[in-house]
Motif scaffolding. Structure first.
Motif, PDB file in Angstrom:
ATOM      1  N   HIS A  60      -5.563   2.392  -9.632  1.00 21.18           N
ATOM      2  CA  HIS A  60      -5.325   3.963  -9.540  1.00 21.18           C
ATOM      3  C   HIS A  60      -4.165   4.165 -10.298  1.00 21.18           C
ATOM      4  CE1 HIS A  60      -5.886   8.034  -8.290  1.00 21.18           C
ATOM      5  NE2 HIS A  60      -4.982   7.771  -7.642  1.00 21.18           N
ATOM      6  N   THR A 102      -7.216  -3.329  -0.655  1.00 26.82           N
ATOM      7  CA  THR A 102      -6.428  -1.963  -0.802  1.00 26.82           C
ATOM      8  C   THR A 102      -5.316  -1.933  -1.862  1.00 26.82           C
ATOM      9  OG1 THR A 102      -6.829  -1.486   1.449  1.00 26.82           O
ATOM     10  CG2 THR A 102      -4.972  -0.295   0.522  1.00 26.82           C
ATOM     11  N   GLU A 103      -4.604  -3.174  -2.021  1.00 34.82           N
ATOM     12  CA  GLU A 103      -3.533  -3.101  -3.029  1.00 34.82           C
ATOM     13  C   GLU A 103      -4.233  -3.308  -4.465  1.00 34.82           C
ATOM     14  OE1 GLU A 103      -0.671  -6.141  -2.466  1.00 34.82           O
ATOM     15  OE2 GLU A 103      -0.063  -5.290  -0.160  1.00 34.82           O
ATOM     16  N   LEU A 112      -5.429   0.347  -5.322  1.00 31.02           N
ATOM     17  CA  LEU A 112      -4.413   1.358  -5.402  1.00 31.02           C
ATOM     18  C   LEU A 112      -3.573   1.131  -6.809  1.00 31.02           C
ATOM     19  CD1 LEU A 112      -3.029   1.752  -1.814  1.00 31.02           C
ATOM     20  CD2 LEU A 112      -4.149   3.340  -3.275  1.00 31.02           C
ATOM     21  N   ALA A 159       1.588   6.298  -7.174  1.00 27.54           N
ATOM     22  CA  ALA A 159       0.360   6.863  -7.793  1.00 27.54           C
ATOM     23  C   ALA A 159       0.596   8.377  -7.765  1.00 27.54           C
ATOM     24  CB  ALA A 159      -0.852   6.257  -7.249  1.00 27.54           C
ATOM     25  N   GLU A 160       0.912   8.990  -6.294  1.00 28.67           N
ATOM     26  CA  GLU A 160       0.995  10.470  -6.361  1.00 28.67           C
ATOM     27  C   GLU A 160       1.894  10.971  -7.176  1.00 28.67           C
ATOM     28  OE1 GLU A 160      -0.804  12.609  -3.652  1.00 28.67           O
ATOM     29  OE2 GLU A 160      -1.603  11.338  -5.315  1.00 28.67           O
ATOM     30  N   MET A 193      -6.873  10.350   0.487  1.00 33.39           N
ATOM     31  CA  MET A 193      -7.186   9.744  -0.812  1.00 33.39           C
ATOM     32  C   MET A 193      -8.122  10.642  -1.556  1.00 33.39           C
ATOM     33  SD  MET A 193      -8.019   5.861   0.378  1.00 33.39           S
ATOM     34  CE  MET A 193      -6.733   4.707   0.347  1.00 33.39           C
ATOM     35  N   LEU A 245       2.444   1.736  -3.450  1.00 32.84           N
ATOM     36  CA  LEU A 245       1.411   2.140  -4.483  1.00 32.84           C
ATOM     37  C   LEU A 245       1.048   3.480  -4.373  1.00 32.84           C
ATOM     38  CD1 LEU A 245      -0.434  -1.240  -4.469  1.00 32.84           C
ATOM     39  CD2 LEU A 245       0.598  -0.423  -6.460  1.00 32.84           C
ATOM     40  N   THR A 246       0.899   3.946  -2.994  1.00 33.49           N
ATOM     41  CA  THR A 246       0.373   5.313  -3.063  1.00 33.49           C
ATOM     42  C   THR A 246       1.453   6.236  -3.505  1.00 33.49           C
ATOM     43  OG1 THR A 246      -0.814   4.616  -0.894  1.00 33.49           O
ATOM     44  CG2 THR A 246      -0.402   6.927  -1.151  1.00 33.49           C
ATOM     45  N   MET A 262       1.003   5.106   4.582  1.00 33.89           N
ATOM     46  CA  MET A 262       0.392   5.516   3.406  1.00 33.89           C
ATOM     47  C   MET A 262       0.377   7.157   3.656  1.00 33.89           C
ATOM     48  SD  MET A 262      -2.976   3.131   2.913  1.00 33.89           S
ATOM     49  CE  MET A 262      -3.581   4.203   1.599  1.00 33.89           C
ATOM     50  N   CYS A 271      -9.151   8.668  -5.171  1.00 38.31           N
ATOM     51  CA  CYS A 271      -9.537   7.385  -5.254  1.00 38.31           C
ATOM     52  C   CYS A 271     -10.350   6.877  -4.253  1.00 38.31           C
ATOM     53  CB  CYS A 271      -8.188   6.695  -5.408  1.00 38.31           C
ATOM     54  SG  CYS A 271      -7.269   6.847  -4.096  1.00 38.31           S
ATOM     55  N   PRO A 292       0.945  -1.360   0.033  1.00 40.35           N
ATOM     56  CA  PRO A 292       0.125   0.092  -0.011  1.00 40.35           C
ATOM     57  C   PRO A 292       1.026   1.278   0.043  1.00 40.35           C
ATOM     58  CG  PRO A 292      -0.953  -1.635   1.606  1.00 40.35           C
ATOM     59  CD  PRO A 292       0.577  -2.149   1.171  1.00 40.35           C
TER      60      PRO A 292
END
Length: 488
Positions: free
Chosen positions: A111, A104-105, A108, A18-19, A53, A14-15, A302, A58, A11
């Protein structure tokens, strides 16, 4: 040359990926595992994470997939010691969102794919060489092929056994708690079963027994099993073991069935001293691991990622001075210390073994949880909306470092490729627009109306208050921005 190499696609990784991708930063996300997590692992997404989020864009997918727990109960035998509710959390998300880590994974990762980035699996970091102008990393692929990658930034989101942390040679200071713990995901049926929207804790003389609701009519049970001689490992738990714990510690009245995960674990509480070493960063479990009490480990990680992403993006895009990154470690290390303390205290309280200490604890809990203010404080702490950066080098003025209330910060999140921006709240729109024009890489072009017309505020891209000053303190605002900017 990639703009950033992230190791670990849980998580946190991935966060972060993505950011960074949302901000237009080219990123690679690698993981040595052949596939994503298949078990439930971390279960709770708390209010502050959901608010962040919103900025990521997301939240909706998570709300659709999760279960909203509205409160908790704490019992000892047949006595209800207290029932803190989450409706008092000062957030649009006044609940604990229960969602298995595998989901969650999955969400994400979807996303992240919307920005054109996919996880590179069965790719392992086998070494790296930090330099003044970047990092040279050595990667090994599933077929044994080795690859050398040059990257400006290397970020370890690779968990408690982090290859990045080991490569830096950092101490992971802390200790393991002595007890074995049981974890079981299964169905619970019967009139005595806890409500499906409640986290239920049973304090027993043998140790705590906790039930967490899971979407799909399942529940997780976590309970202490006591200490074991390391030379005689405890056998894996069985369904019969779980039922015996239900009958003894939770008073029976419900049956366990259909287990999908039965395991045991020990609690470790460890943390590095610094989260940044030159061009190498650590986030999540690579930097700090906690007791699961309070369910804050994944959320904290996260939020590490969100904190780091906008700073890295502004520096990489040339919109802020590299010194902006100096704020990451002190801000998030202080939060890690706080979460470690809180989780450790909850665990120590729940695992008291002396009968007199247990009796005193139960009396104190029954009294304290009867107080509205105490119940609210407990919910606020768990939700992480009270986390603040008062001591940060980015905080200036009264109240700075605090979370900016989402109601005062309406508006859609930036689209893909948009840069992170600070937001100016000022009563004089013309002067505010002129200030923004002088710092176009830092500030949104249009100032917003402040909630207090006598004050001037500058809010960070992650929704925390950076500068709080008088409404006419334009020189102070200029100095604040000048310190952040690449050029004076």
């Amino acid at each position: 040359m990639t703009d950033g190499l992230i190791v670990g696609a849980g998580p946190v990784g991935l966060t972060l990926a993505a950011e960074l991708a949302r901000y237009g930063i080219g990123v690679r996300l690698i993981d040595r595992a052949p596939h994503a997590t298949e078990t439930s692992k971390a279960l709770v997404v708390w209010s502050r994470t959901l608010e962040l989020m919103d900025r990521m864009g997301c939240t909706g997918a998570f709300l659709a997939a999760g279960l909203r727990a509205r409160g908790a109960s704490i019992r000892s035998g047949e006595t209800l010691l207290g029932s803190p509710r989450f409706e008092g959390i000062a957030s649009a998300y006044d609940f604990a969102l229960m969602i298995p880590q595998r989901d969650t994974e999955r969400l994400l990762a979807a996303h992240l794919r919307s920005f054109g980035v996919a996880v590179e699996r069965q790719v392992e970091l086998v070494g790296f060489d930090p330099r003044e102008d970047g990092v040279e990393a050595r990667l090994r692929h599933a077929d044994g092929r080795e690859e050398r990658v040059r990257t400006p930034w290397l970020i370890g989101c690779d968990g408690a056994h982090s290859a990045v942390r080991h490569g830096l040679g950092l101490a992971f200071a802390g200790a393991a708690q002595g007890d074995d713990w049981l974890l079981a995901d299964m169905r619970l049926d019967g009139p005595g079963a806890p409500p499906p929207d409640e986290i239920a804790t049973y304090l027993h003389r043998d140790g705590p027994f906790v039930v967490f609701p899971i979407p799909g009519g399942r529940a997780r049970i976590v309970a202490t099993l006591g200490k074991t001689d390391a030379t005689h490992p405890r056998p894996d738990p069985t369904l019969a073991d779980v039922q015996a714990l239900i009958d003894r510690r939770a008073g029976g009245g419900f049956r366990a069935s259909d287990p999908v995960w039965l395991t045991q674990f020990r609690i470790n509480e460890r943390k590095v001293a610094e989260y940044r070493h030159g061009r190498v960063f650590l986030a999540g479990d690579a930097a700090h691991i906690h007791s699961p009490a309070g369910g804050q480990g994944m959320n904290t990680g996260m939020q590490d990622a969100v904190n780091l992403a906008w700073k890295l993006a502004m520096v990489e895009r040339g919109e802020a001075a590299p010194t902006l990154l100096d704020s990451y470690s002190p801000e998030r290390s202080a939060v890690g210390d706080l979460v470690l303390r809180n989780a450790g205290r909850l665990t120590d309280m729940a695992t008291l073994s002396h009968p007199a200490a247990q009796a005193a604890r139960n009396l104190a809990l029954r009294f304290l949880l009867g107080l509205h203010a105490v119940r609210d404080r407990m919910a606020t702490t768990m939700s992480e909306i009270a986390i603040a950066y008062a001591g940060s080098p980015l905080s200036a003025g009264p109240g700075s470092g605090a979370r900016w209330k989402p109601d005062d910060d309406a508006g859609p999140p930036p689209g893909a490729g948009d840069a992170p921006r600070f937001v100016l709240y000022a009563a004089d729109p013309e002067r505010g627009a002129a200030l923004a024009a002088r710092y176009p890489g830092l500030l949104e072009p249009a100032p917003r109306v402040p909630p207090d017309a006598s004050r001037l505020f500058i809010v960070r891209p992650d929704g925390y208050l950076g500068l709080s000053a008088g409404g006419a303190a334009w020189d102070e605002a200029e100095r604040y921005l000048r310190a952040l900017a690449t050029a004076a």
